[in-house]
Write a protein that holds these residues in place. Structure first.
Motif, mmCIF file in Angstrom:
data_model
loop_
_atom_site.group_PDB
_atom_site.id
_atom_site.type_symbol
_atom_site.label_atom_id
_atom_site.label_comp_id
_atom_site.label_asym_id
_atom_site.label_seq_id
_atom_site.Cartn_x
_atom_site.Cartn_y
_atom_site.Cartn_z
ATOM 1 N N GLN A 36 66.662 78.602 56.107
ATOM 2 C CA GLN A 36 65.362 78.011 55.796
ATOM 3 C C GLN A 36 64.410 79.024 55.166
ATOM 4 O O GLN A 36 63.336 78.659 54.691
ATOM 5 C CB GLN A 36 64.724 77.422 57.071
ATOM 6 C CG GLN A 36 65.493 76.263 57.678
ATOM 7 C CD GLN A 36 65.524 75.020 56.785
ATOM 8 O OE1 GLN A 36 64.697 74.854 55.890
ATOM 9 N NE2 GLN A 36 66.511 74.148 57.004
ATOM 10 N N ASP A 37 64.770 80.314 55.172
ATOM 11 C CA ASP A 37 63.887 81.380 54.697
ATOM 12 C C ASP A 37 64.358 81.826 53.317
ATOM 13 O O ASP A 37 65.179 82.726 53.180
ATOM 14 C CB ASP A 37 63.951 82.528 55.714
ATOM 15 C CG ASP A 37 63.024 83.669 55.354
ATOM 16 O OD1 ASP A 37 62.437 83.654 54.248
ATOM 17 O OD2 ASP A 37 62.882 84.588 56.173
ATOM 18 N N GLU A 38 63.774 81.189 52.276
ATOM 19 C CA GLU A 38 64.282 81.415 50.926
ATOM 20 C C GLU A 38 64.173 82.864 50.469
ATOM 21 O O GLU A 38 64.952 83.312 49.619
ATOM 22 C CB GLU A 38 63.537 80.497 49.940
ATOM 23 C CG GLU A 38 64.499 79.687 49.108
ATOM 24 C CD GLU A 38 63.809 78.646 48.239
ATOM 25 O OE1 GLU A 38 62.664 78.264 48.527
ATOM 26 O OE2 GLU A 38 64.448 78.200 47.276
ATOM 27 N N MET A 93 70.768 69.869 50.787
ATOM 28 C CA MET A 93 69.439 69.342 50.467
ATOM 29 C C MET A 93 69.094 68.143 51.348
ATOM 30 O O MET A 93 67.949 67.988 51.785
ATOM 31 C CB MET A 93 69.360 68.968 49.000
ATOM 32 C CG MET A 93 69.435 70.210 48.124
ATOM 33 S SD MET A 93 69.042 69.851 46.419
ATOM 34 C CE MET A 93 67.263 69.644 46.558
ATOM 35 N N GLY A 135 67.508 69.177 54.365
ATOM 36 C CA GLY A 135 66.214 69.857 54.274
ATOM 37 C C GLY A 135 66.270 71.326 53.924
ATOM 38 O O GLY A 135 65.292 72.055 54.107
ATOM 39 N N VAL A 136 67.414 71.806 53.408
ATOM 40 C CA VAL A 136 67.515 73.206 53.013
ATOM 41 C C VAL A 136 66.822 73.391 51.657
ATOM 42 O O VAL A 136 66.997 72.560 50.766
ATOM 43 C CB VAL A 136 69.003 73.620 52.940
ATOM 44 C CG1 VAL A 136 69.181 75.024 52.407
ATOM 45 C CG2 VAL A 136 69.652 73.456 54.307
ATOM 46 N N PRO A 137 66.025 74.469 51.473
ATOM 47 C CA PRO A 137 65.354 74.686 50.180
ATOM 48 C C PRO A 137 66.365 74.964 49.062
ATOM 49 O O PRO A 137 67.522 75.306 49.341
ATOM 50 C CB PRO A 137 64.488 75.929 50.426
ATOM 51 C CG PRO A 137 64.485 76.170 51.901
ATOM 52 C CD PRO A 137 65.704 75.507 52.463
ATOM 53 N N PRO A 138 65.936 74.824 47.778
ATOM 54 C CA PRO A 138 66.880 74.893 46.653
ATOM 55 C C PRO A 138 67.780 76.131 46.611
ATOM 56 O O PRO A 138 68.995 75.991 46.432
ATOM 57 C CB PRO A 138 65.946 74.850 45.430
ATOM 58 C CG PRO A 138 64.763 74.102 45.902
ATOM 59 C CD PRO A 138 64.578 74.462 47.349
ATOM 60 N N TRP A 145 66.011 68.428 39.182
ATOM 61 C CA TRP A 145 64.644 68.900 38.999
ATOM 62 C C TRP A 145 64.044 68.321 37.716
ATOM 63 O O TRP A 145 62.853 68.039 37.651
ATOM 64 C CB TRP A 145 64.667 70.439 38.959
ATOM 65 C CG TRP A 145 63.331 71.090 38.882
ATOM 66 C CD1 TRP A 145 62.393 71.211 39.868
ATOM 67 C CD2 TRP A 145 62.771 71.739 37.730
ATOM 68 N NE1 TRP A 145 61.305 71.879 39.412
ATOM 69 C CE2 TRP A 145 61.507 72.221 38.103
ATOM 70 C CE3 TRP A 145 63.221 71.969 36.425
ATOM 71 C CZ2 TRP A 145 60.673 72.917 37.222
ATOM 72 C CZ3 TRP A 145 62.394 72.666 35.546
ATOM 73 C CH2 TRP A 145 61.140 73.127 35.942
#
Lengths: 210, 210, 210
Positions: free
Chosen positions: A66-68, C114, C117-120, C170
């Protein structure tokens, strides 16, 4: 008295571990003449591998998912290594970067395990796993013999860092001081092993002495 | 009638698996002339590796993280191996210890998966994973070819232990009896493979027969 | 307009990845002259390995543990490979099967991350891990150098599939179309690497040019 901020010390140990392991992974990929993308993948897996296994074992959310920022840092390190002359990174730099990561990550892993309620002995082992697994993954990916079975001290340095940290905590020393002393001791032992091929007494047959 | 305590049988299979795998890991480290600390690390990863992967896959808390006794036992086994003459442990002891661990751990892994609500086929596979992964980790760490690709039967013995256990349960046999029969059958097959290099029919090309 | 069912496309990518990776694992076991049981184990670990690591990292229940059909499919594929003449599977089929799995699985892994909820950036990496880890496990089990360090493009093709998928999303392209384009692009790059030993610019020392 020392007036360190605990959270800051722990965060710095964490980032030091991730960064130098990522560096050692990227250097390995460059030596194998891989592309920038593969170098980034090596940097990431080496940088976050040990901590990922620790988080899975203790039941914590895996720290970098979760920590980009963490994956961005690993990729940036790969980019720097990849776009600079190889001689900047020659000699034993990979080994020394690995030694810093080993010491810092071992202490951090033990501290995080304790924060999640793991008892001391497994917490010590979590520190060793955190410190050693990234390098093992890097070596297995690269197809070279795993660093922990080379003749020099490796796992033992990780255990010294984690164990001394736990011992000092138990003696009532404050967390930041115990963490720094533990990490320095682990780094010193690993450094001595690199510099002088120092070996603690390895197994010798009590009968034959071999 | 047999009057075993189910929980006791399962606990003993579990400890047998952990103990003999830890022994095989410690023996490997001693043969590589590593320190006591590295031998303990090998003992631990080999002893708990398969069960840890199983617990992660089925979503159970990893069994040894909160149970300090297990890591203490692994380290004690490493200490015993390390402080005794190597000839006590010579010959094929490592292989036989591994065979006991394989059989006991496979049955235990299947039983635990079923207790967590896993359907029969994946539960069988959890048994095989529990039995085989510790030895794979030990071999990968040591940099030797993984035991499961040697010519003799290995994975097949684990699958026999787990599969027979499931079949007997399905036939209405009580858990302890099914567990003991499954483990003995798996051990017997692996033992025959070690003793006589017995091989079940391996792949032969239907056309060329090679 | 395309009127694909999103869920169906994603499910098909998933099954394509599992099936062809299982095939590549079974072929490896057959080449090592292992038994049918060992071939099934290879098929399973290669087929579900990458997805299992992804699910553990993102905190999802591991997809094949409760879904019995998946392990049955892997074992059926092993049975087919094992009972047919080896020449049916000769040449570069293993590599091409692996290429399909790599592309399909990378896109699917990113889509699933995704959805959780994981960031890109970590989601892209989850795609690469999903695509690459099955093959790494297969190679490590077999004791051959891991596919990701061979000279041709491998990780880069996985990253292209995942990255193009994310980029198209995107840009507002619909999920099914973005998924298919991403997978085709990744497959094309990996295919070109297999066919012409194509290599993207690998590391060259800025100073020496070597």
């Amino acid at each position: 008295m020392f007036d360190f901020d605990n959270a800051l010390i722990v965060r710095l140990l964490d980032l030091a571990g991730i960064g130098v392991f990522a560096l050692s992974g990227a250097l390995m990929a460059v030596r194998l003449r891989q592309t920038l993308v593969t170098a980034s993948f090596f940097a990431l897996l080496t940088g976050v591998g040990g901590g990922s296994v620790r988080d899975l074992l203790i039941g914590a959310p895996v720290f970098w998912v979760q920590d980009e920022a963490i994956s961005v840092v690993c990729i940036a390190i790969a980019l720097i290594v990849w776009s600079t002359p190889e001689r900047w990174w020659q000699g034993r730099l990979l080994e020394w970067a690995d030694a810093v990561g080993l010491a810092a990550y071992s202490v951090f892993g033990t501290a995080k395990a304790m924060a999640w309620g793991v008892p001391p002995m497994p917490a010590l082992l979590m520190g060793v796993i955190t410190g050693c697994v990234g390098g093992i993954i890097r070596d297995v990916l690269a197809g070279v013999p795993s660093i922990i079975v080379r003749p020099e001290i490796y796992v033992t340095a990780a255990a010294l860092a984690s164990g001394l940290f736990l011992l000092l905590l138990w003696l009532g020393v404050g967390t930041p001081f115990a963490a720094v002393i533990g990490a320095i001791a682990g780094f010193a032992l690993r450094g001595a092993a690199i510099r002088w091929s120092l070996a603690l007494p390895a197994y010798r047959d009590p009968k034959t002495g071999a």
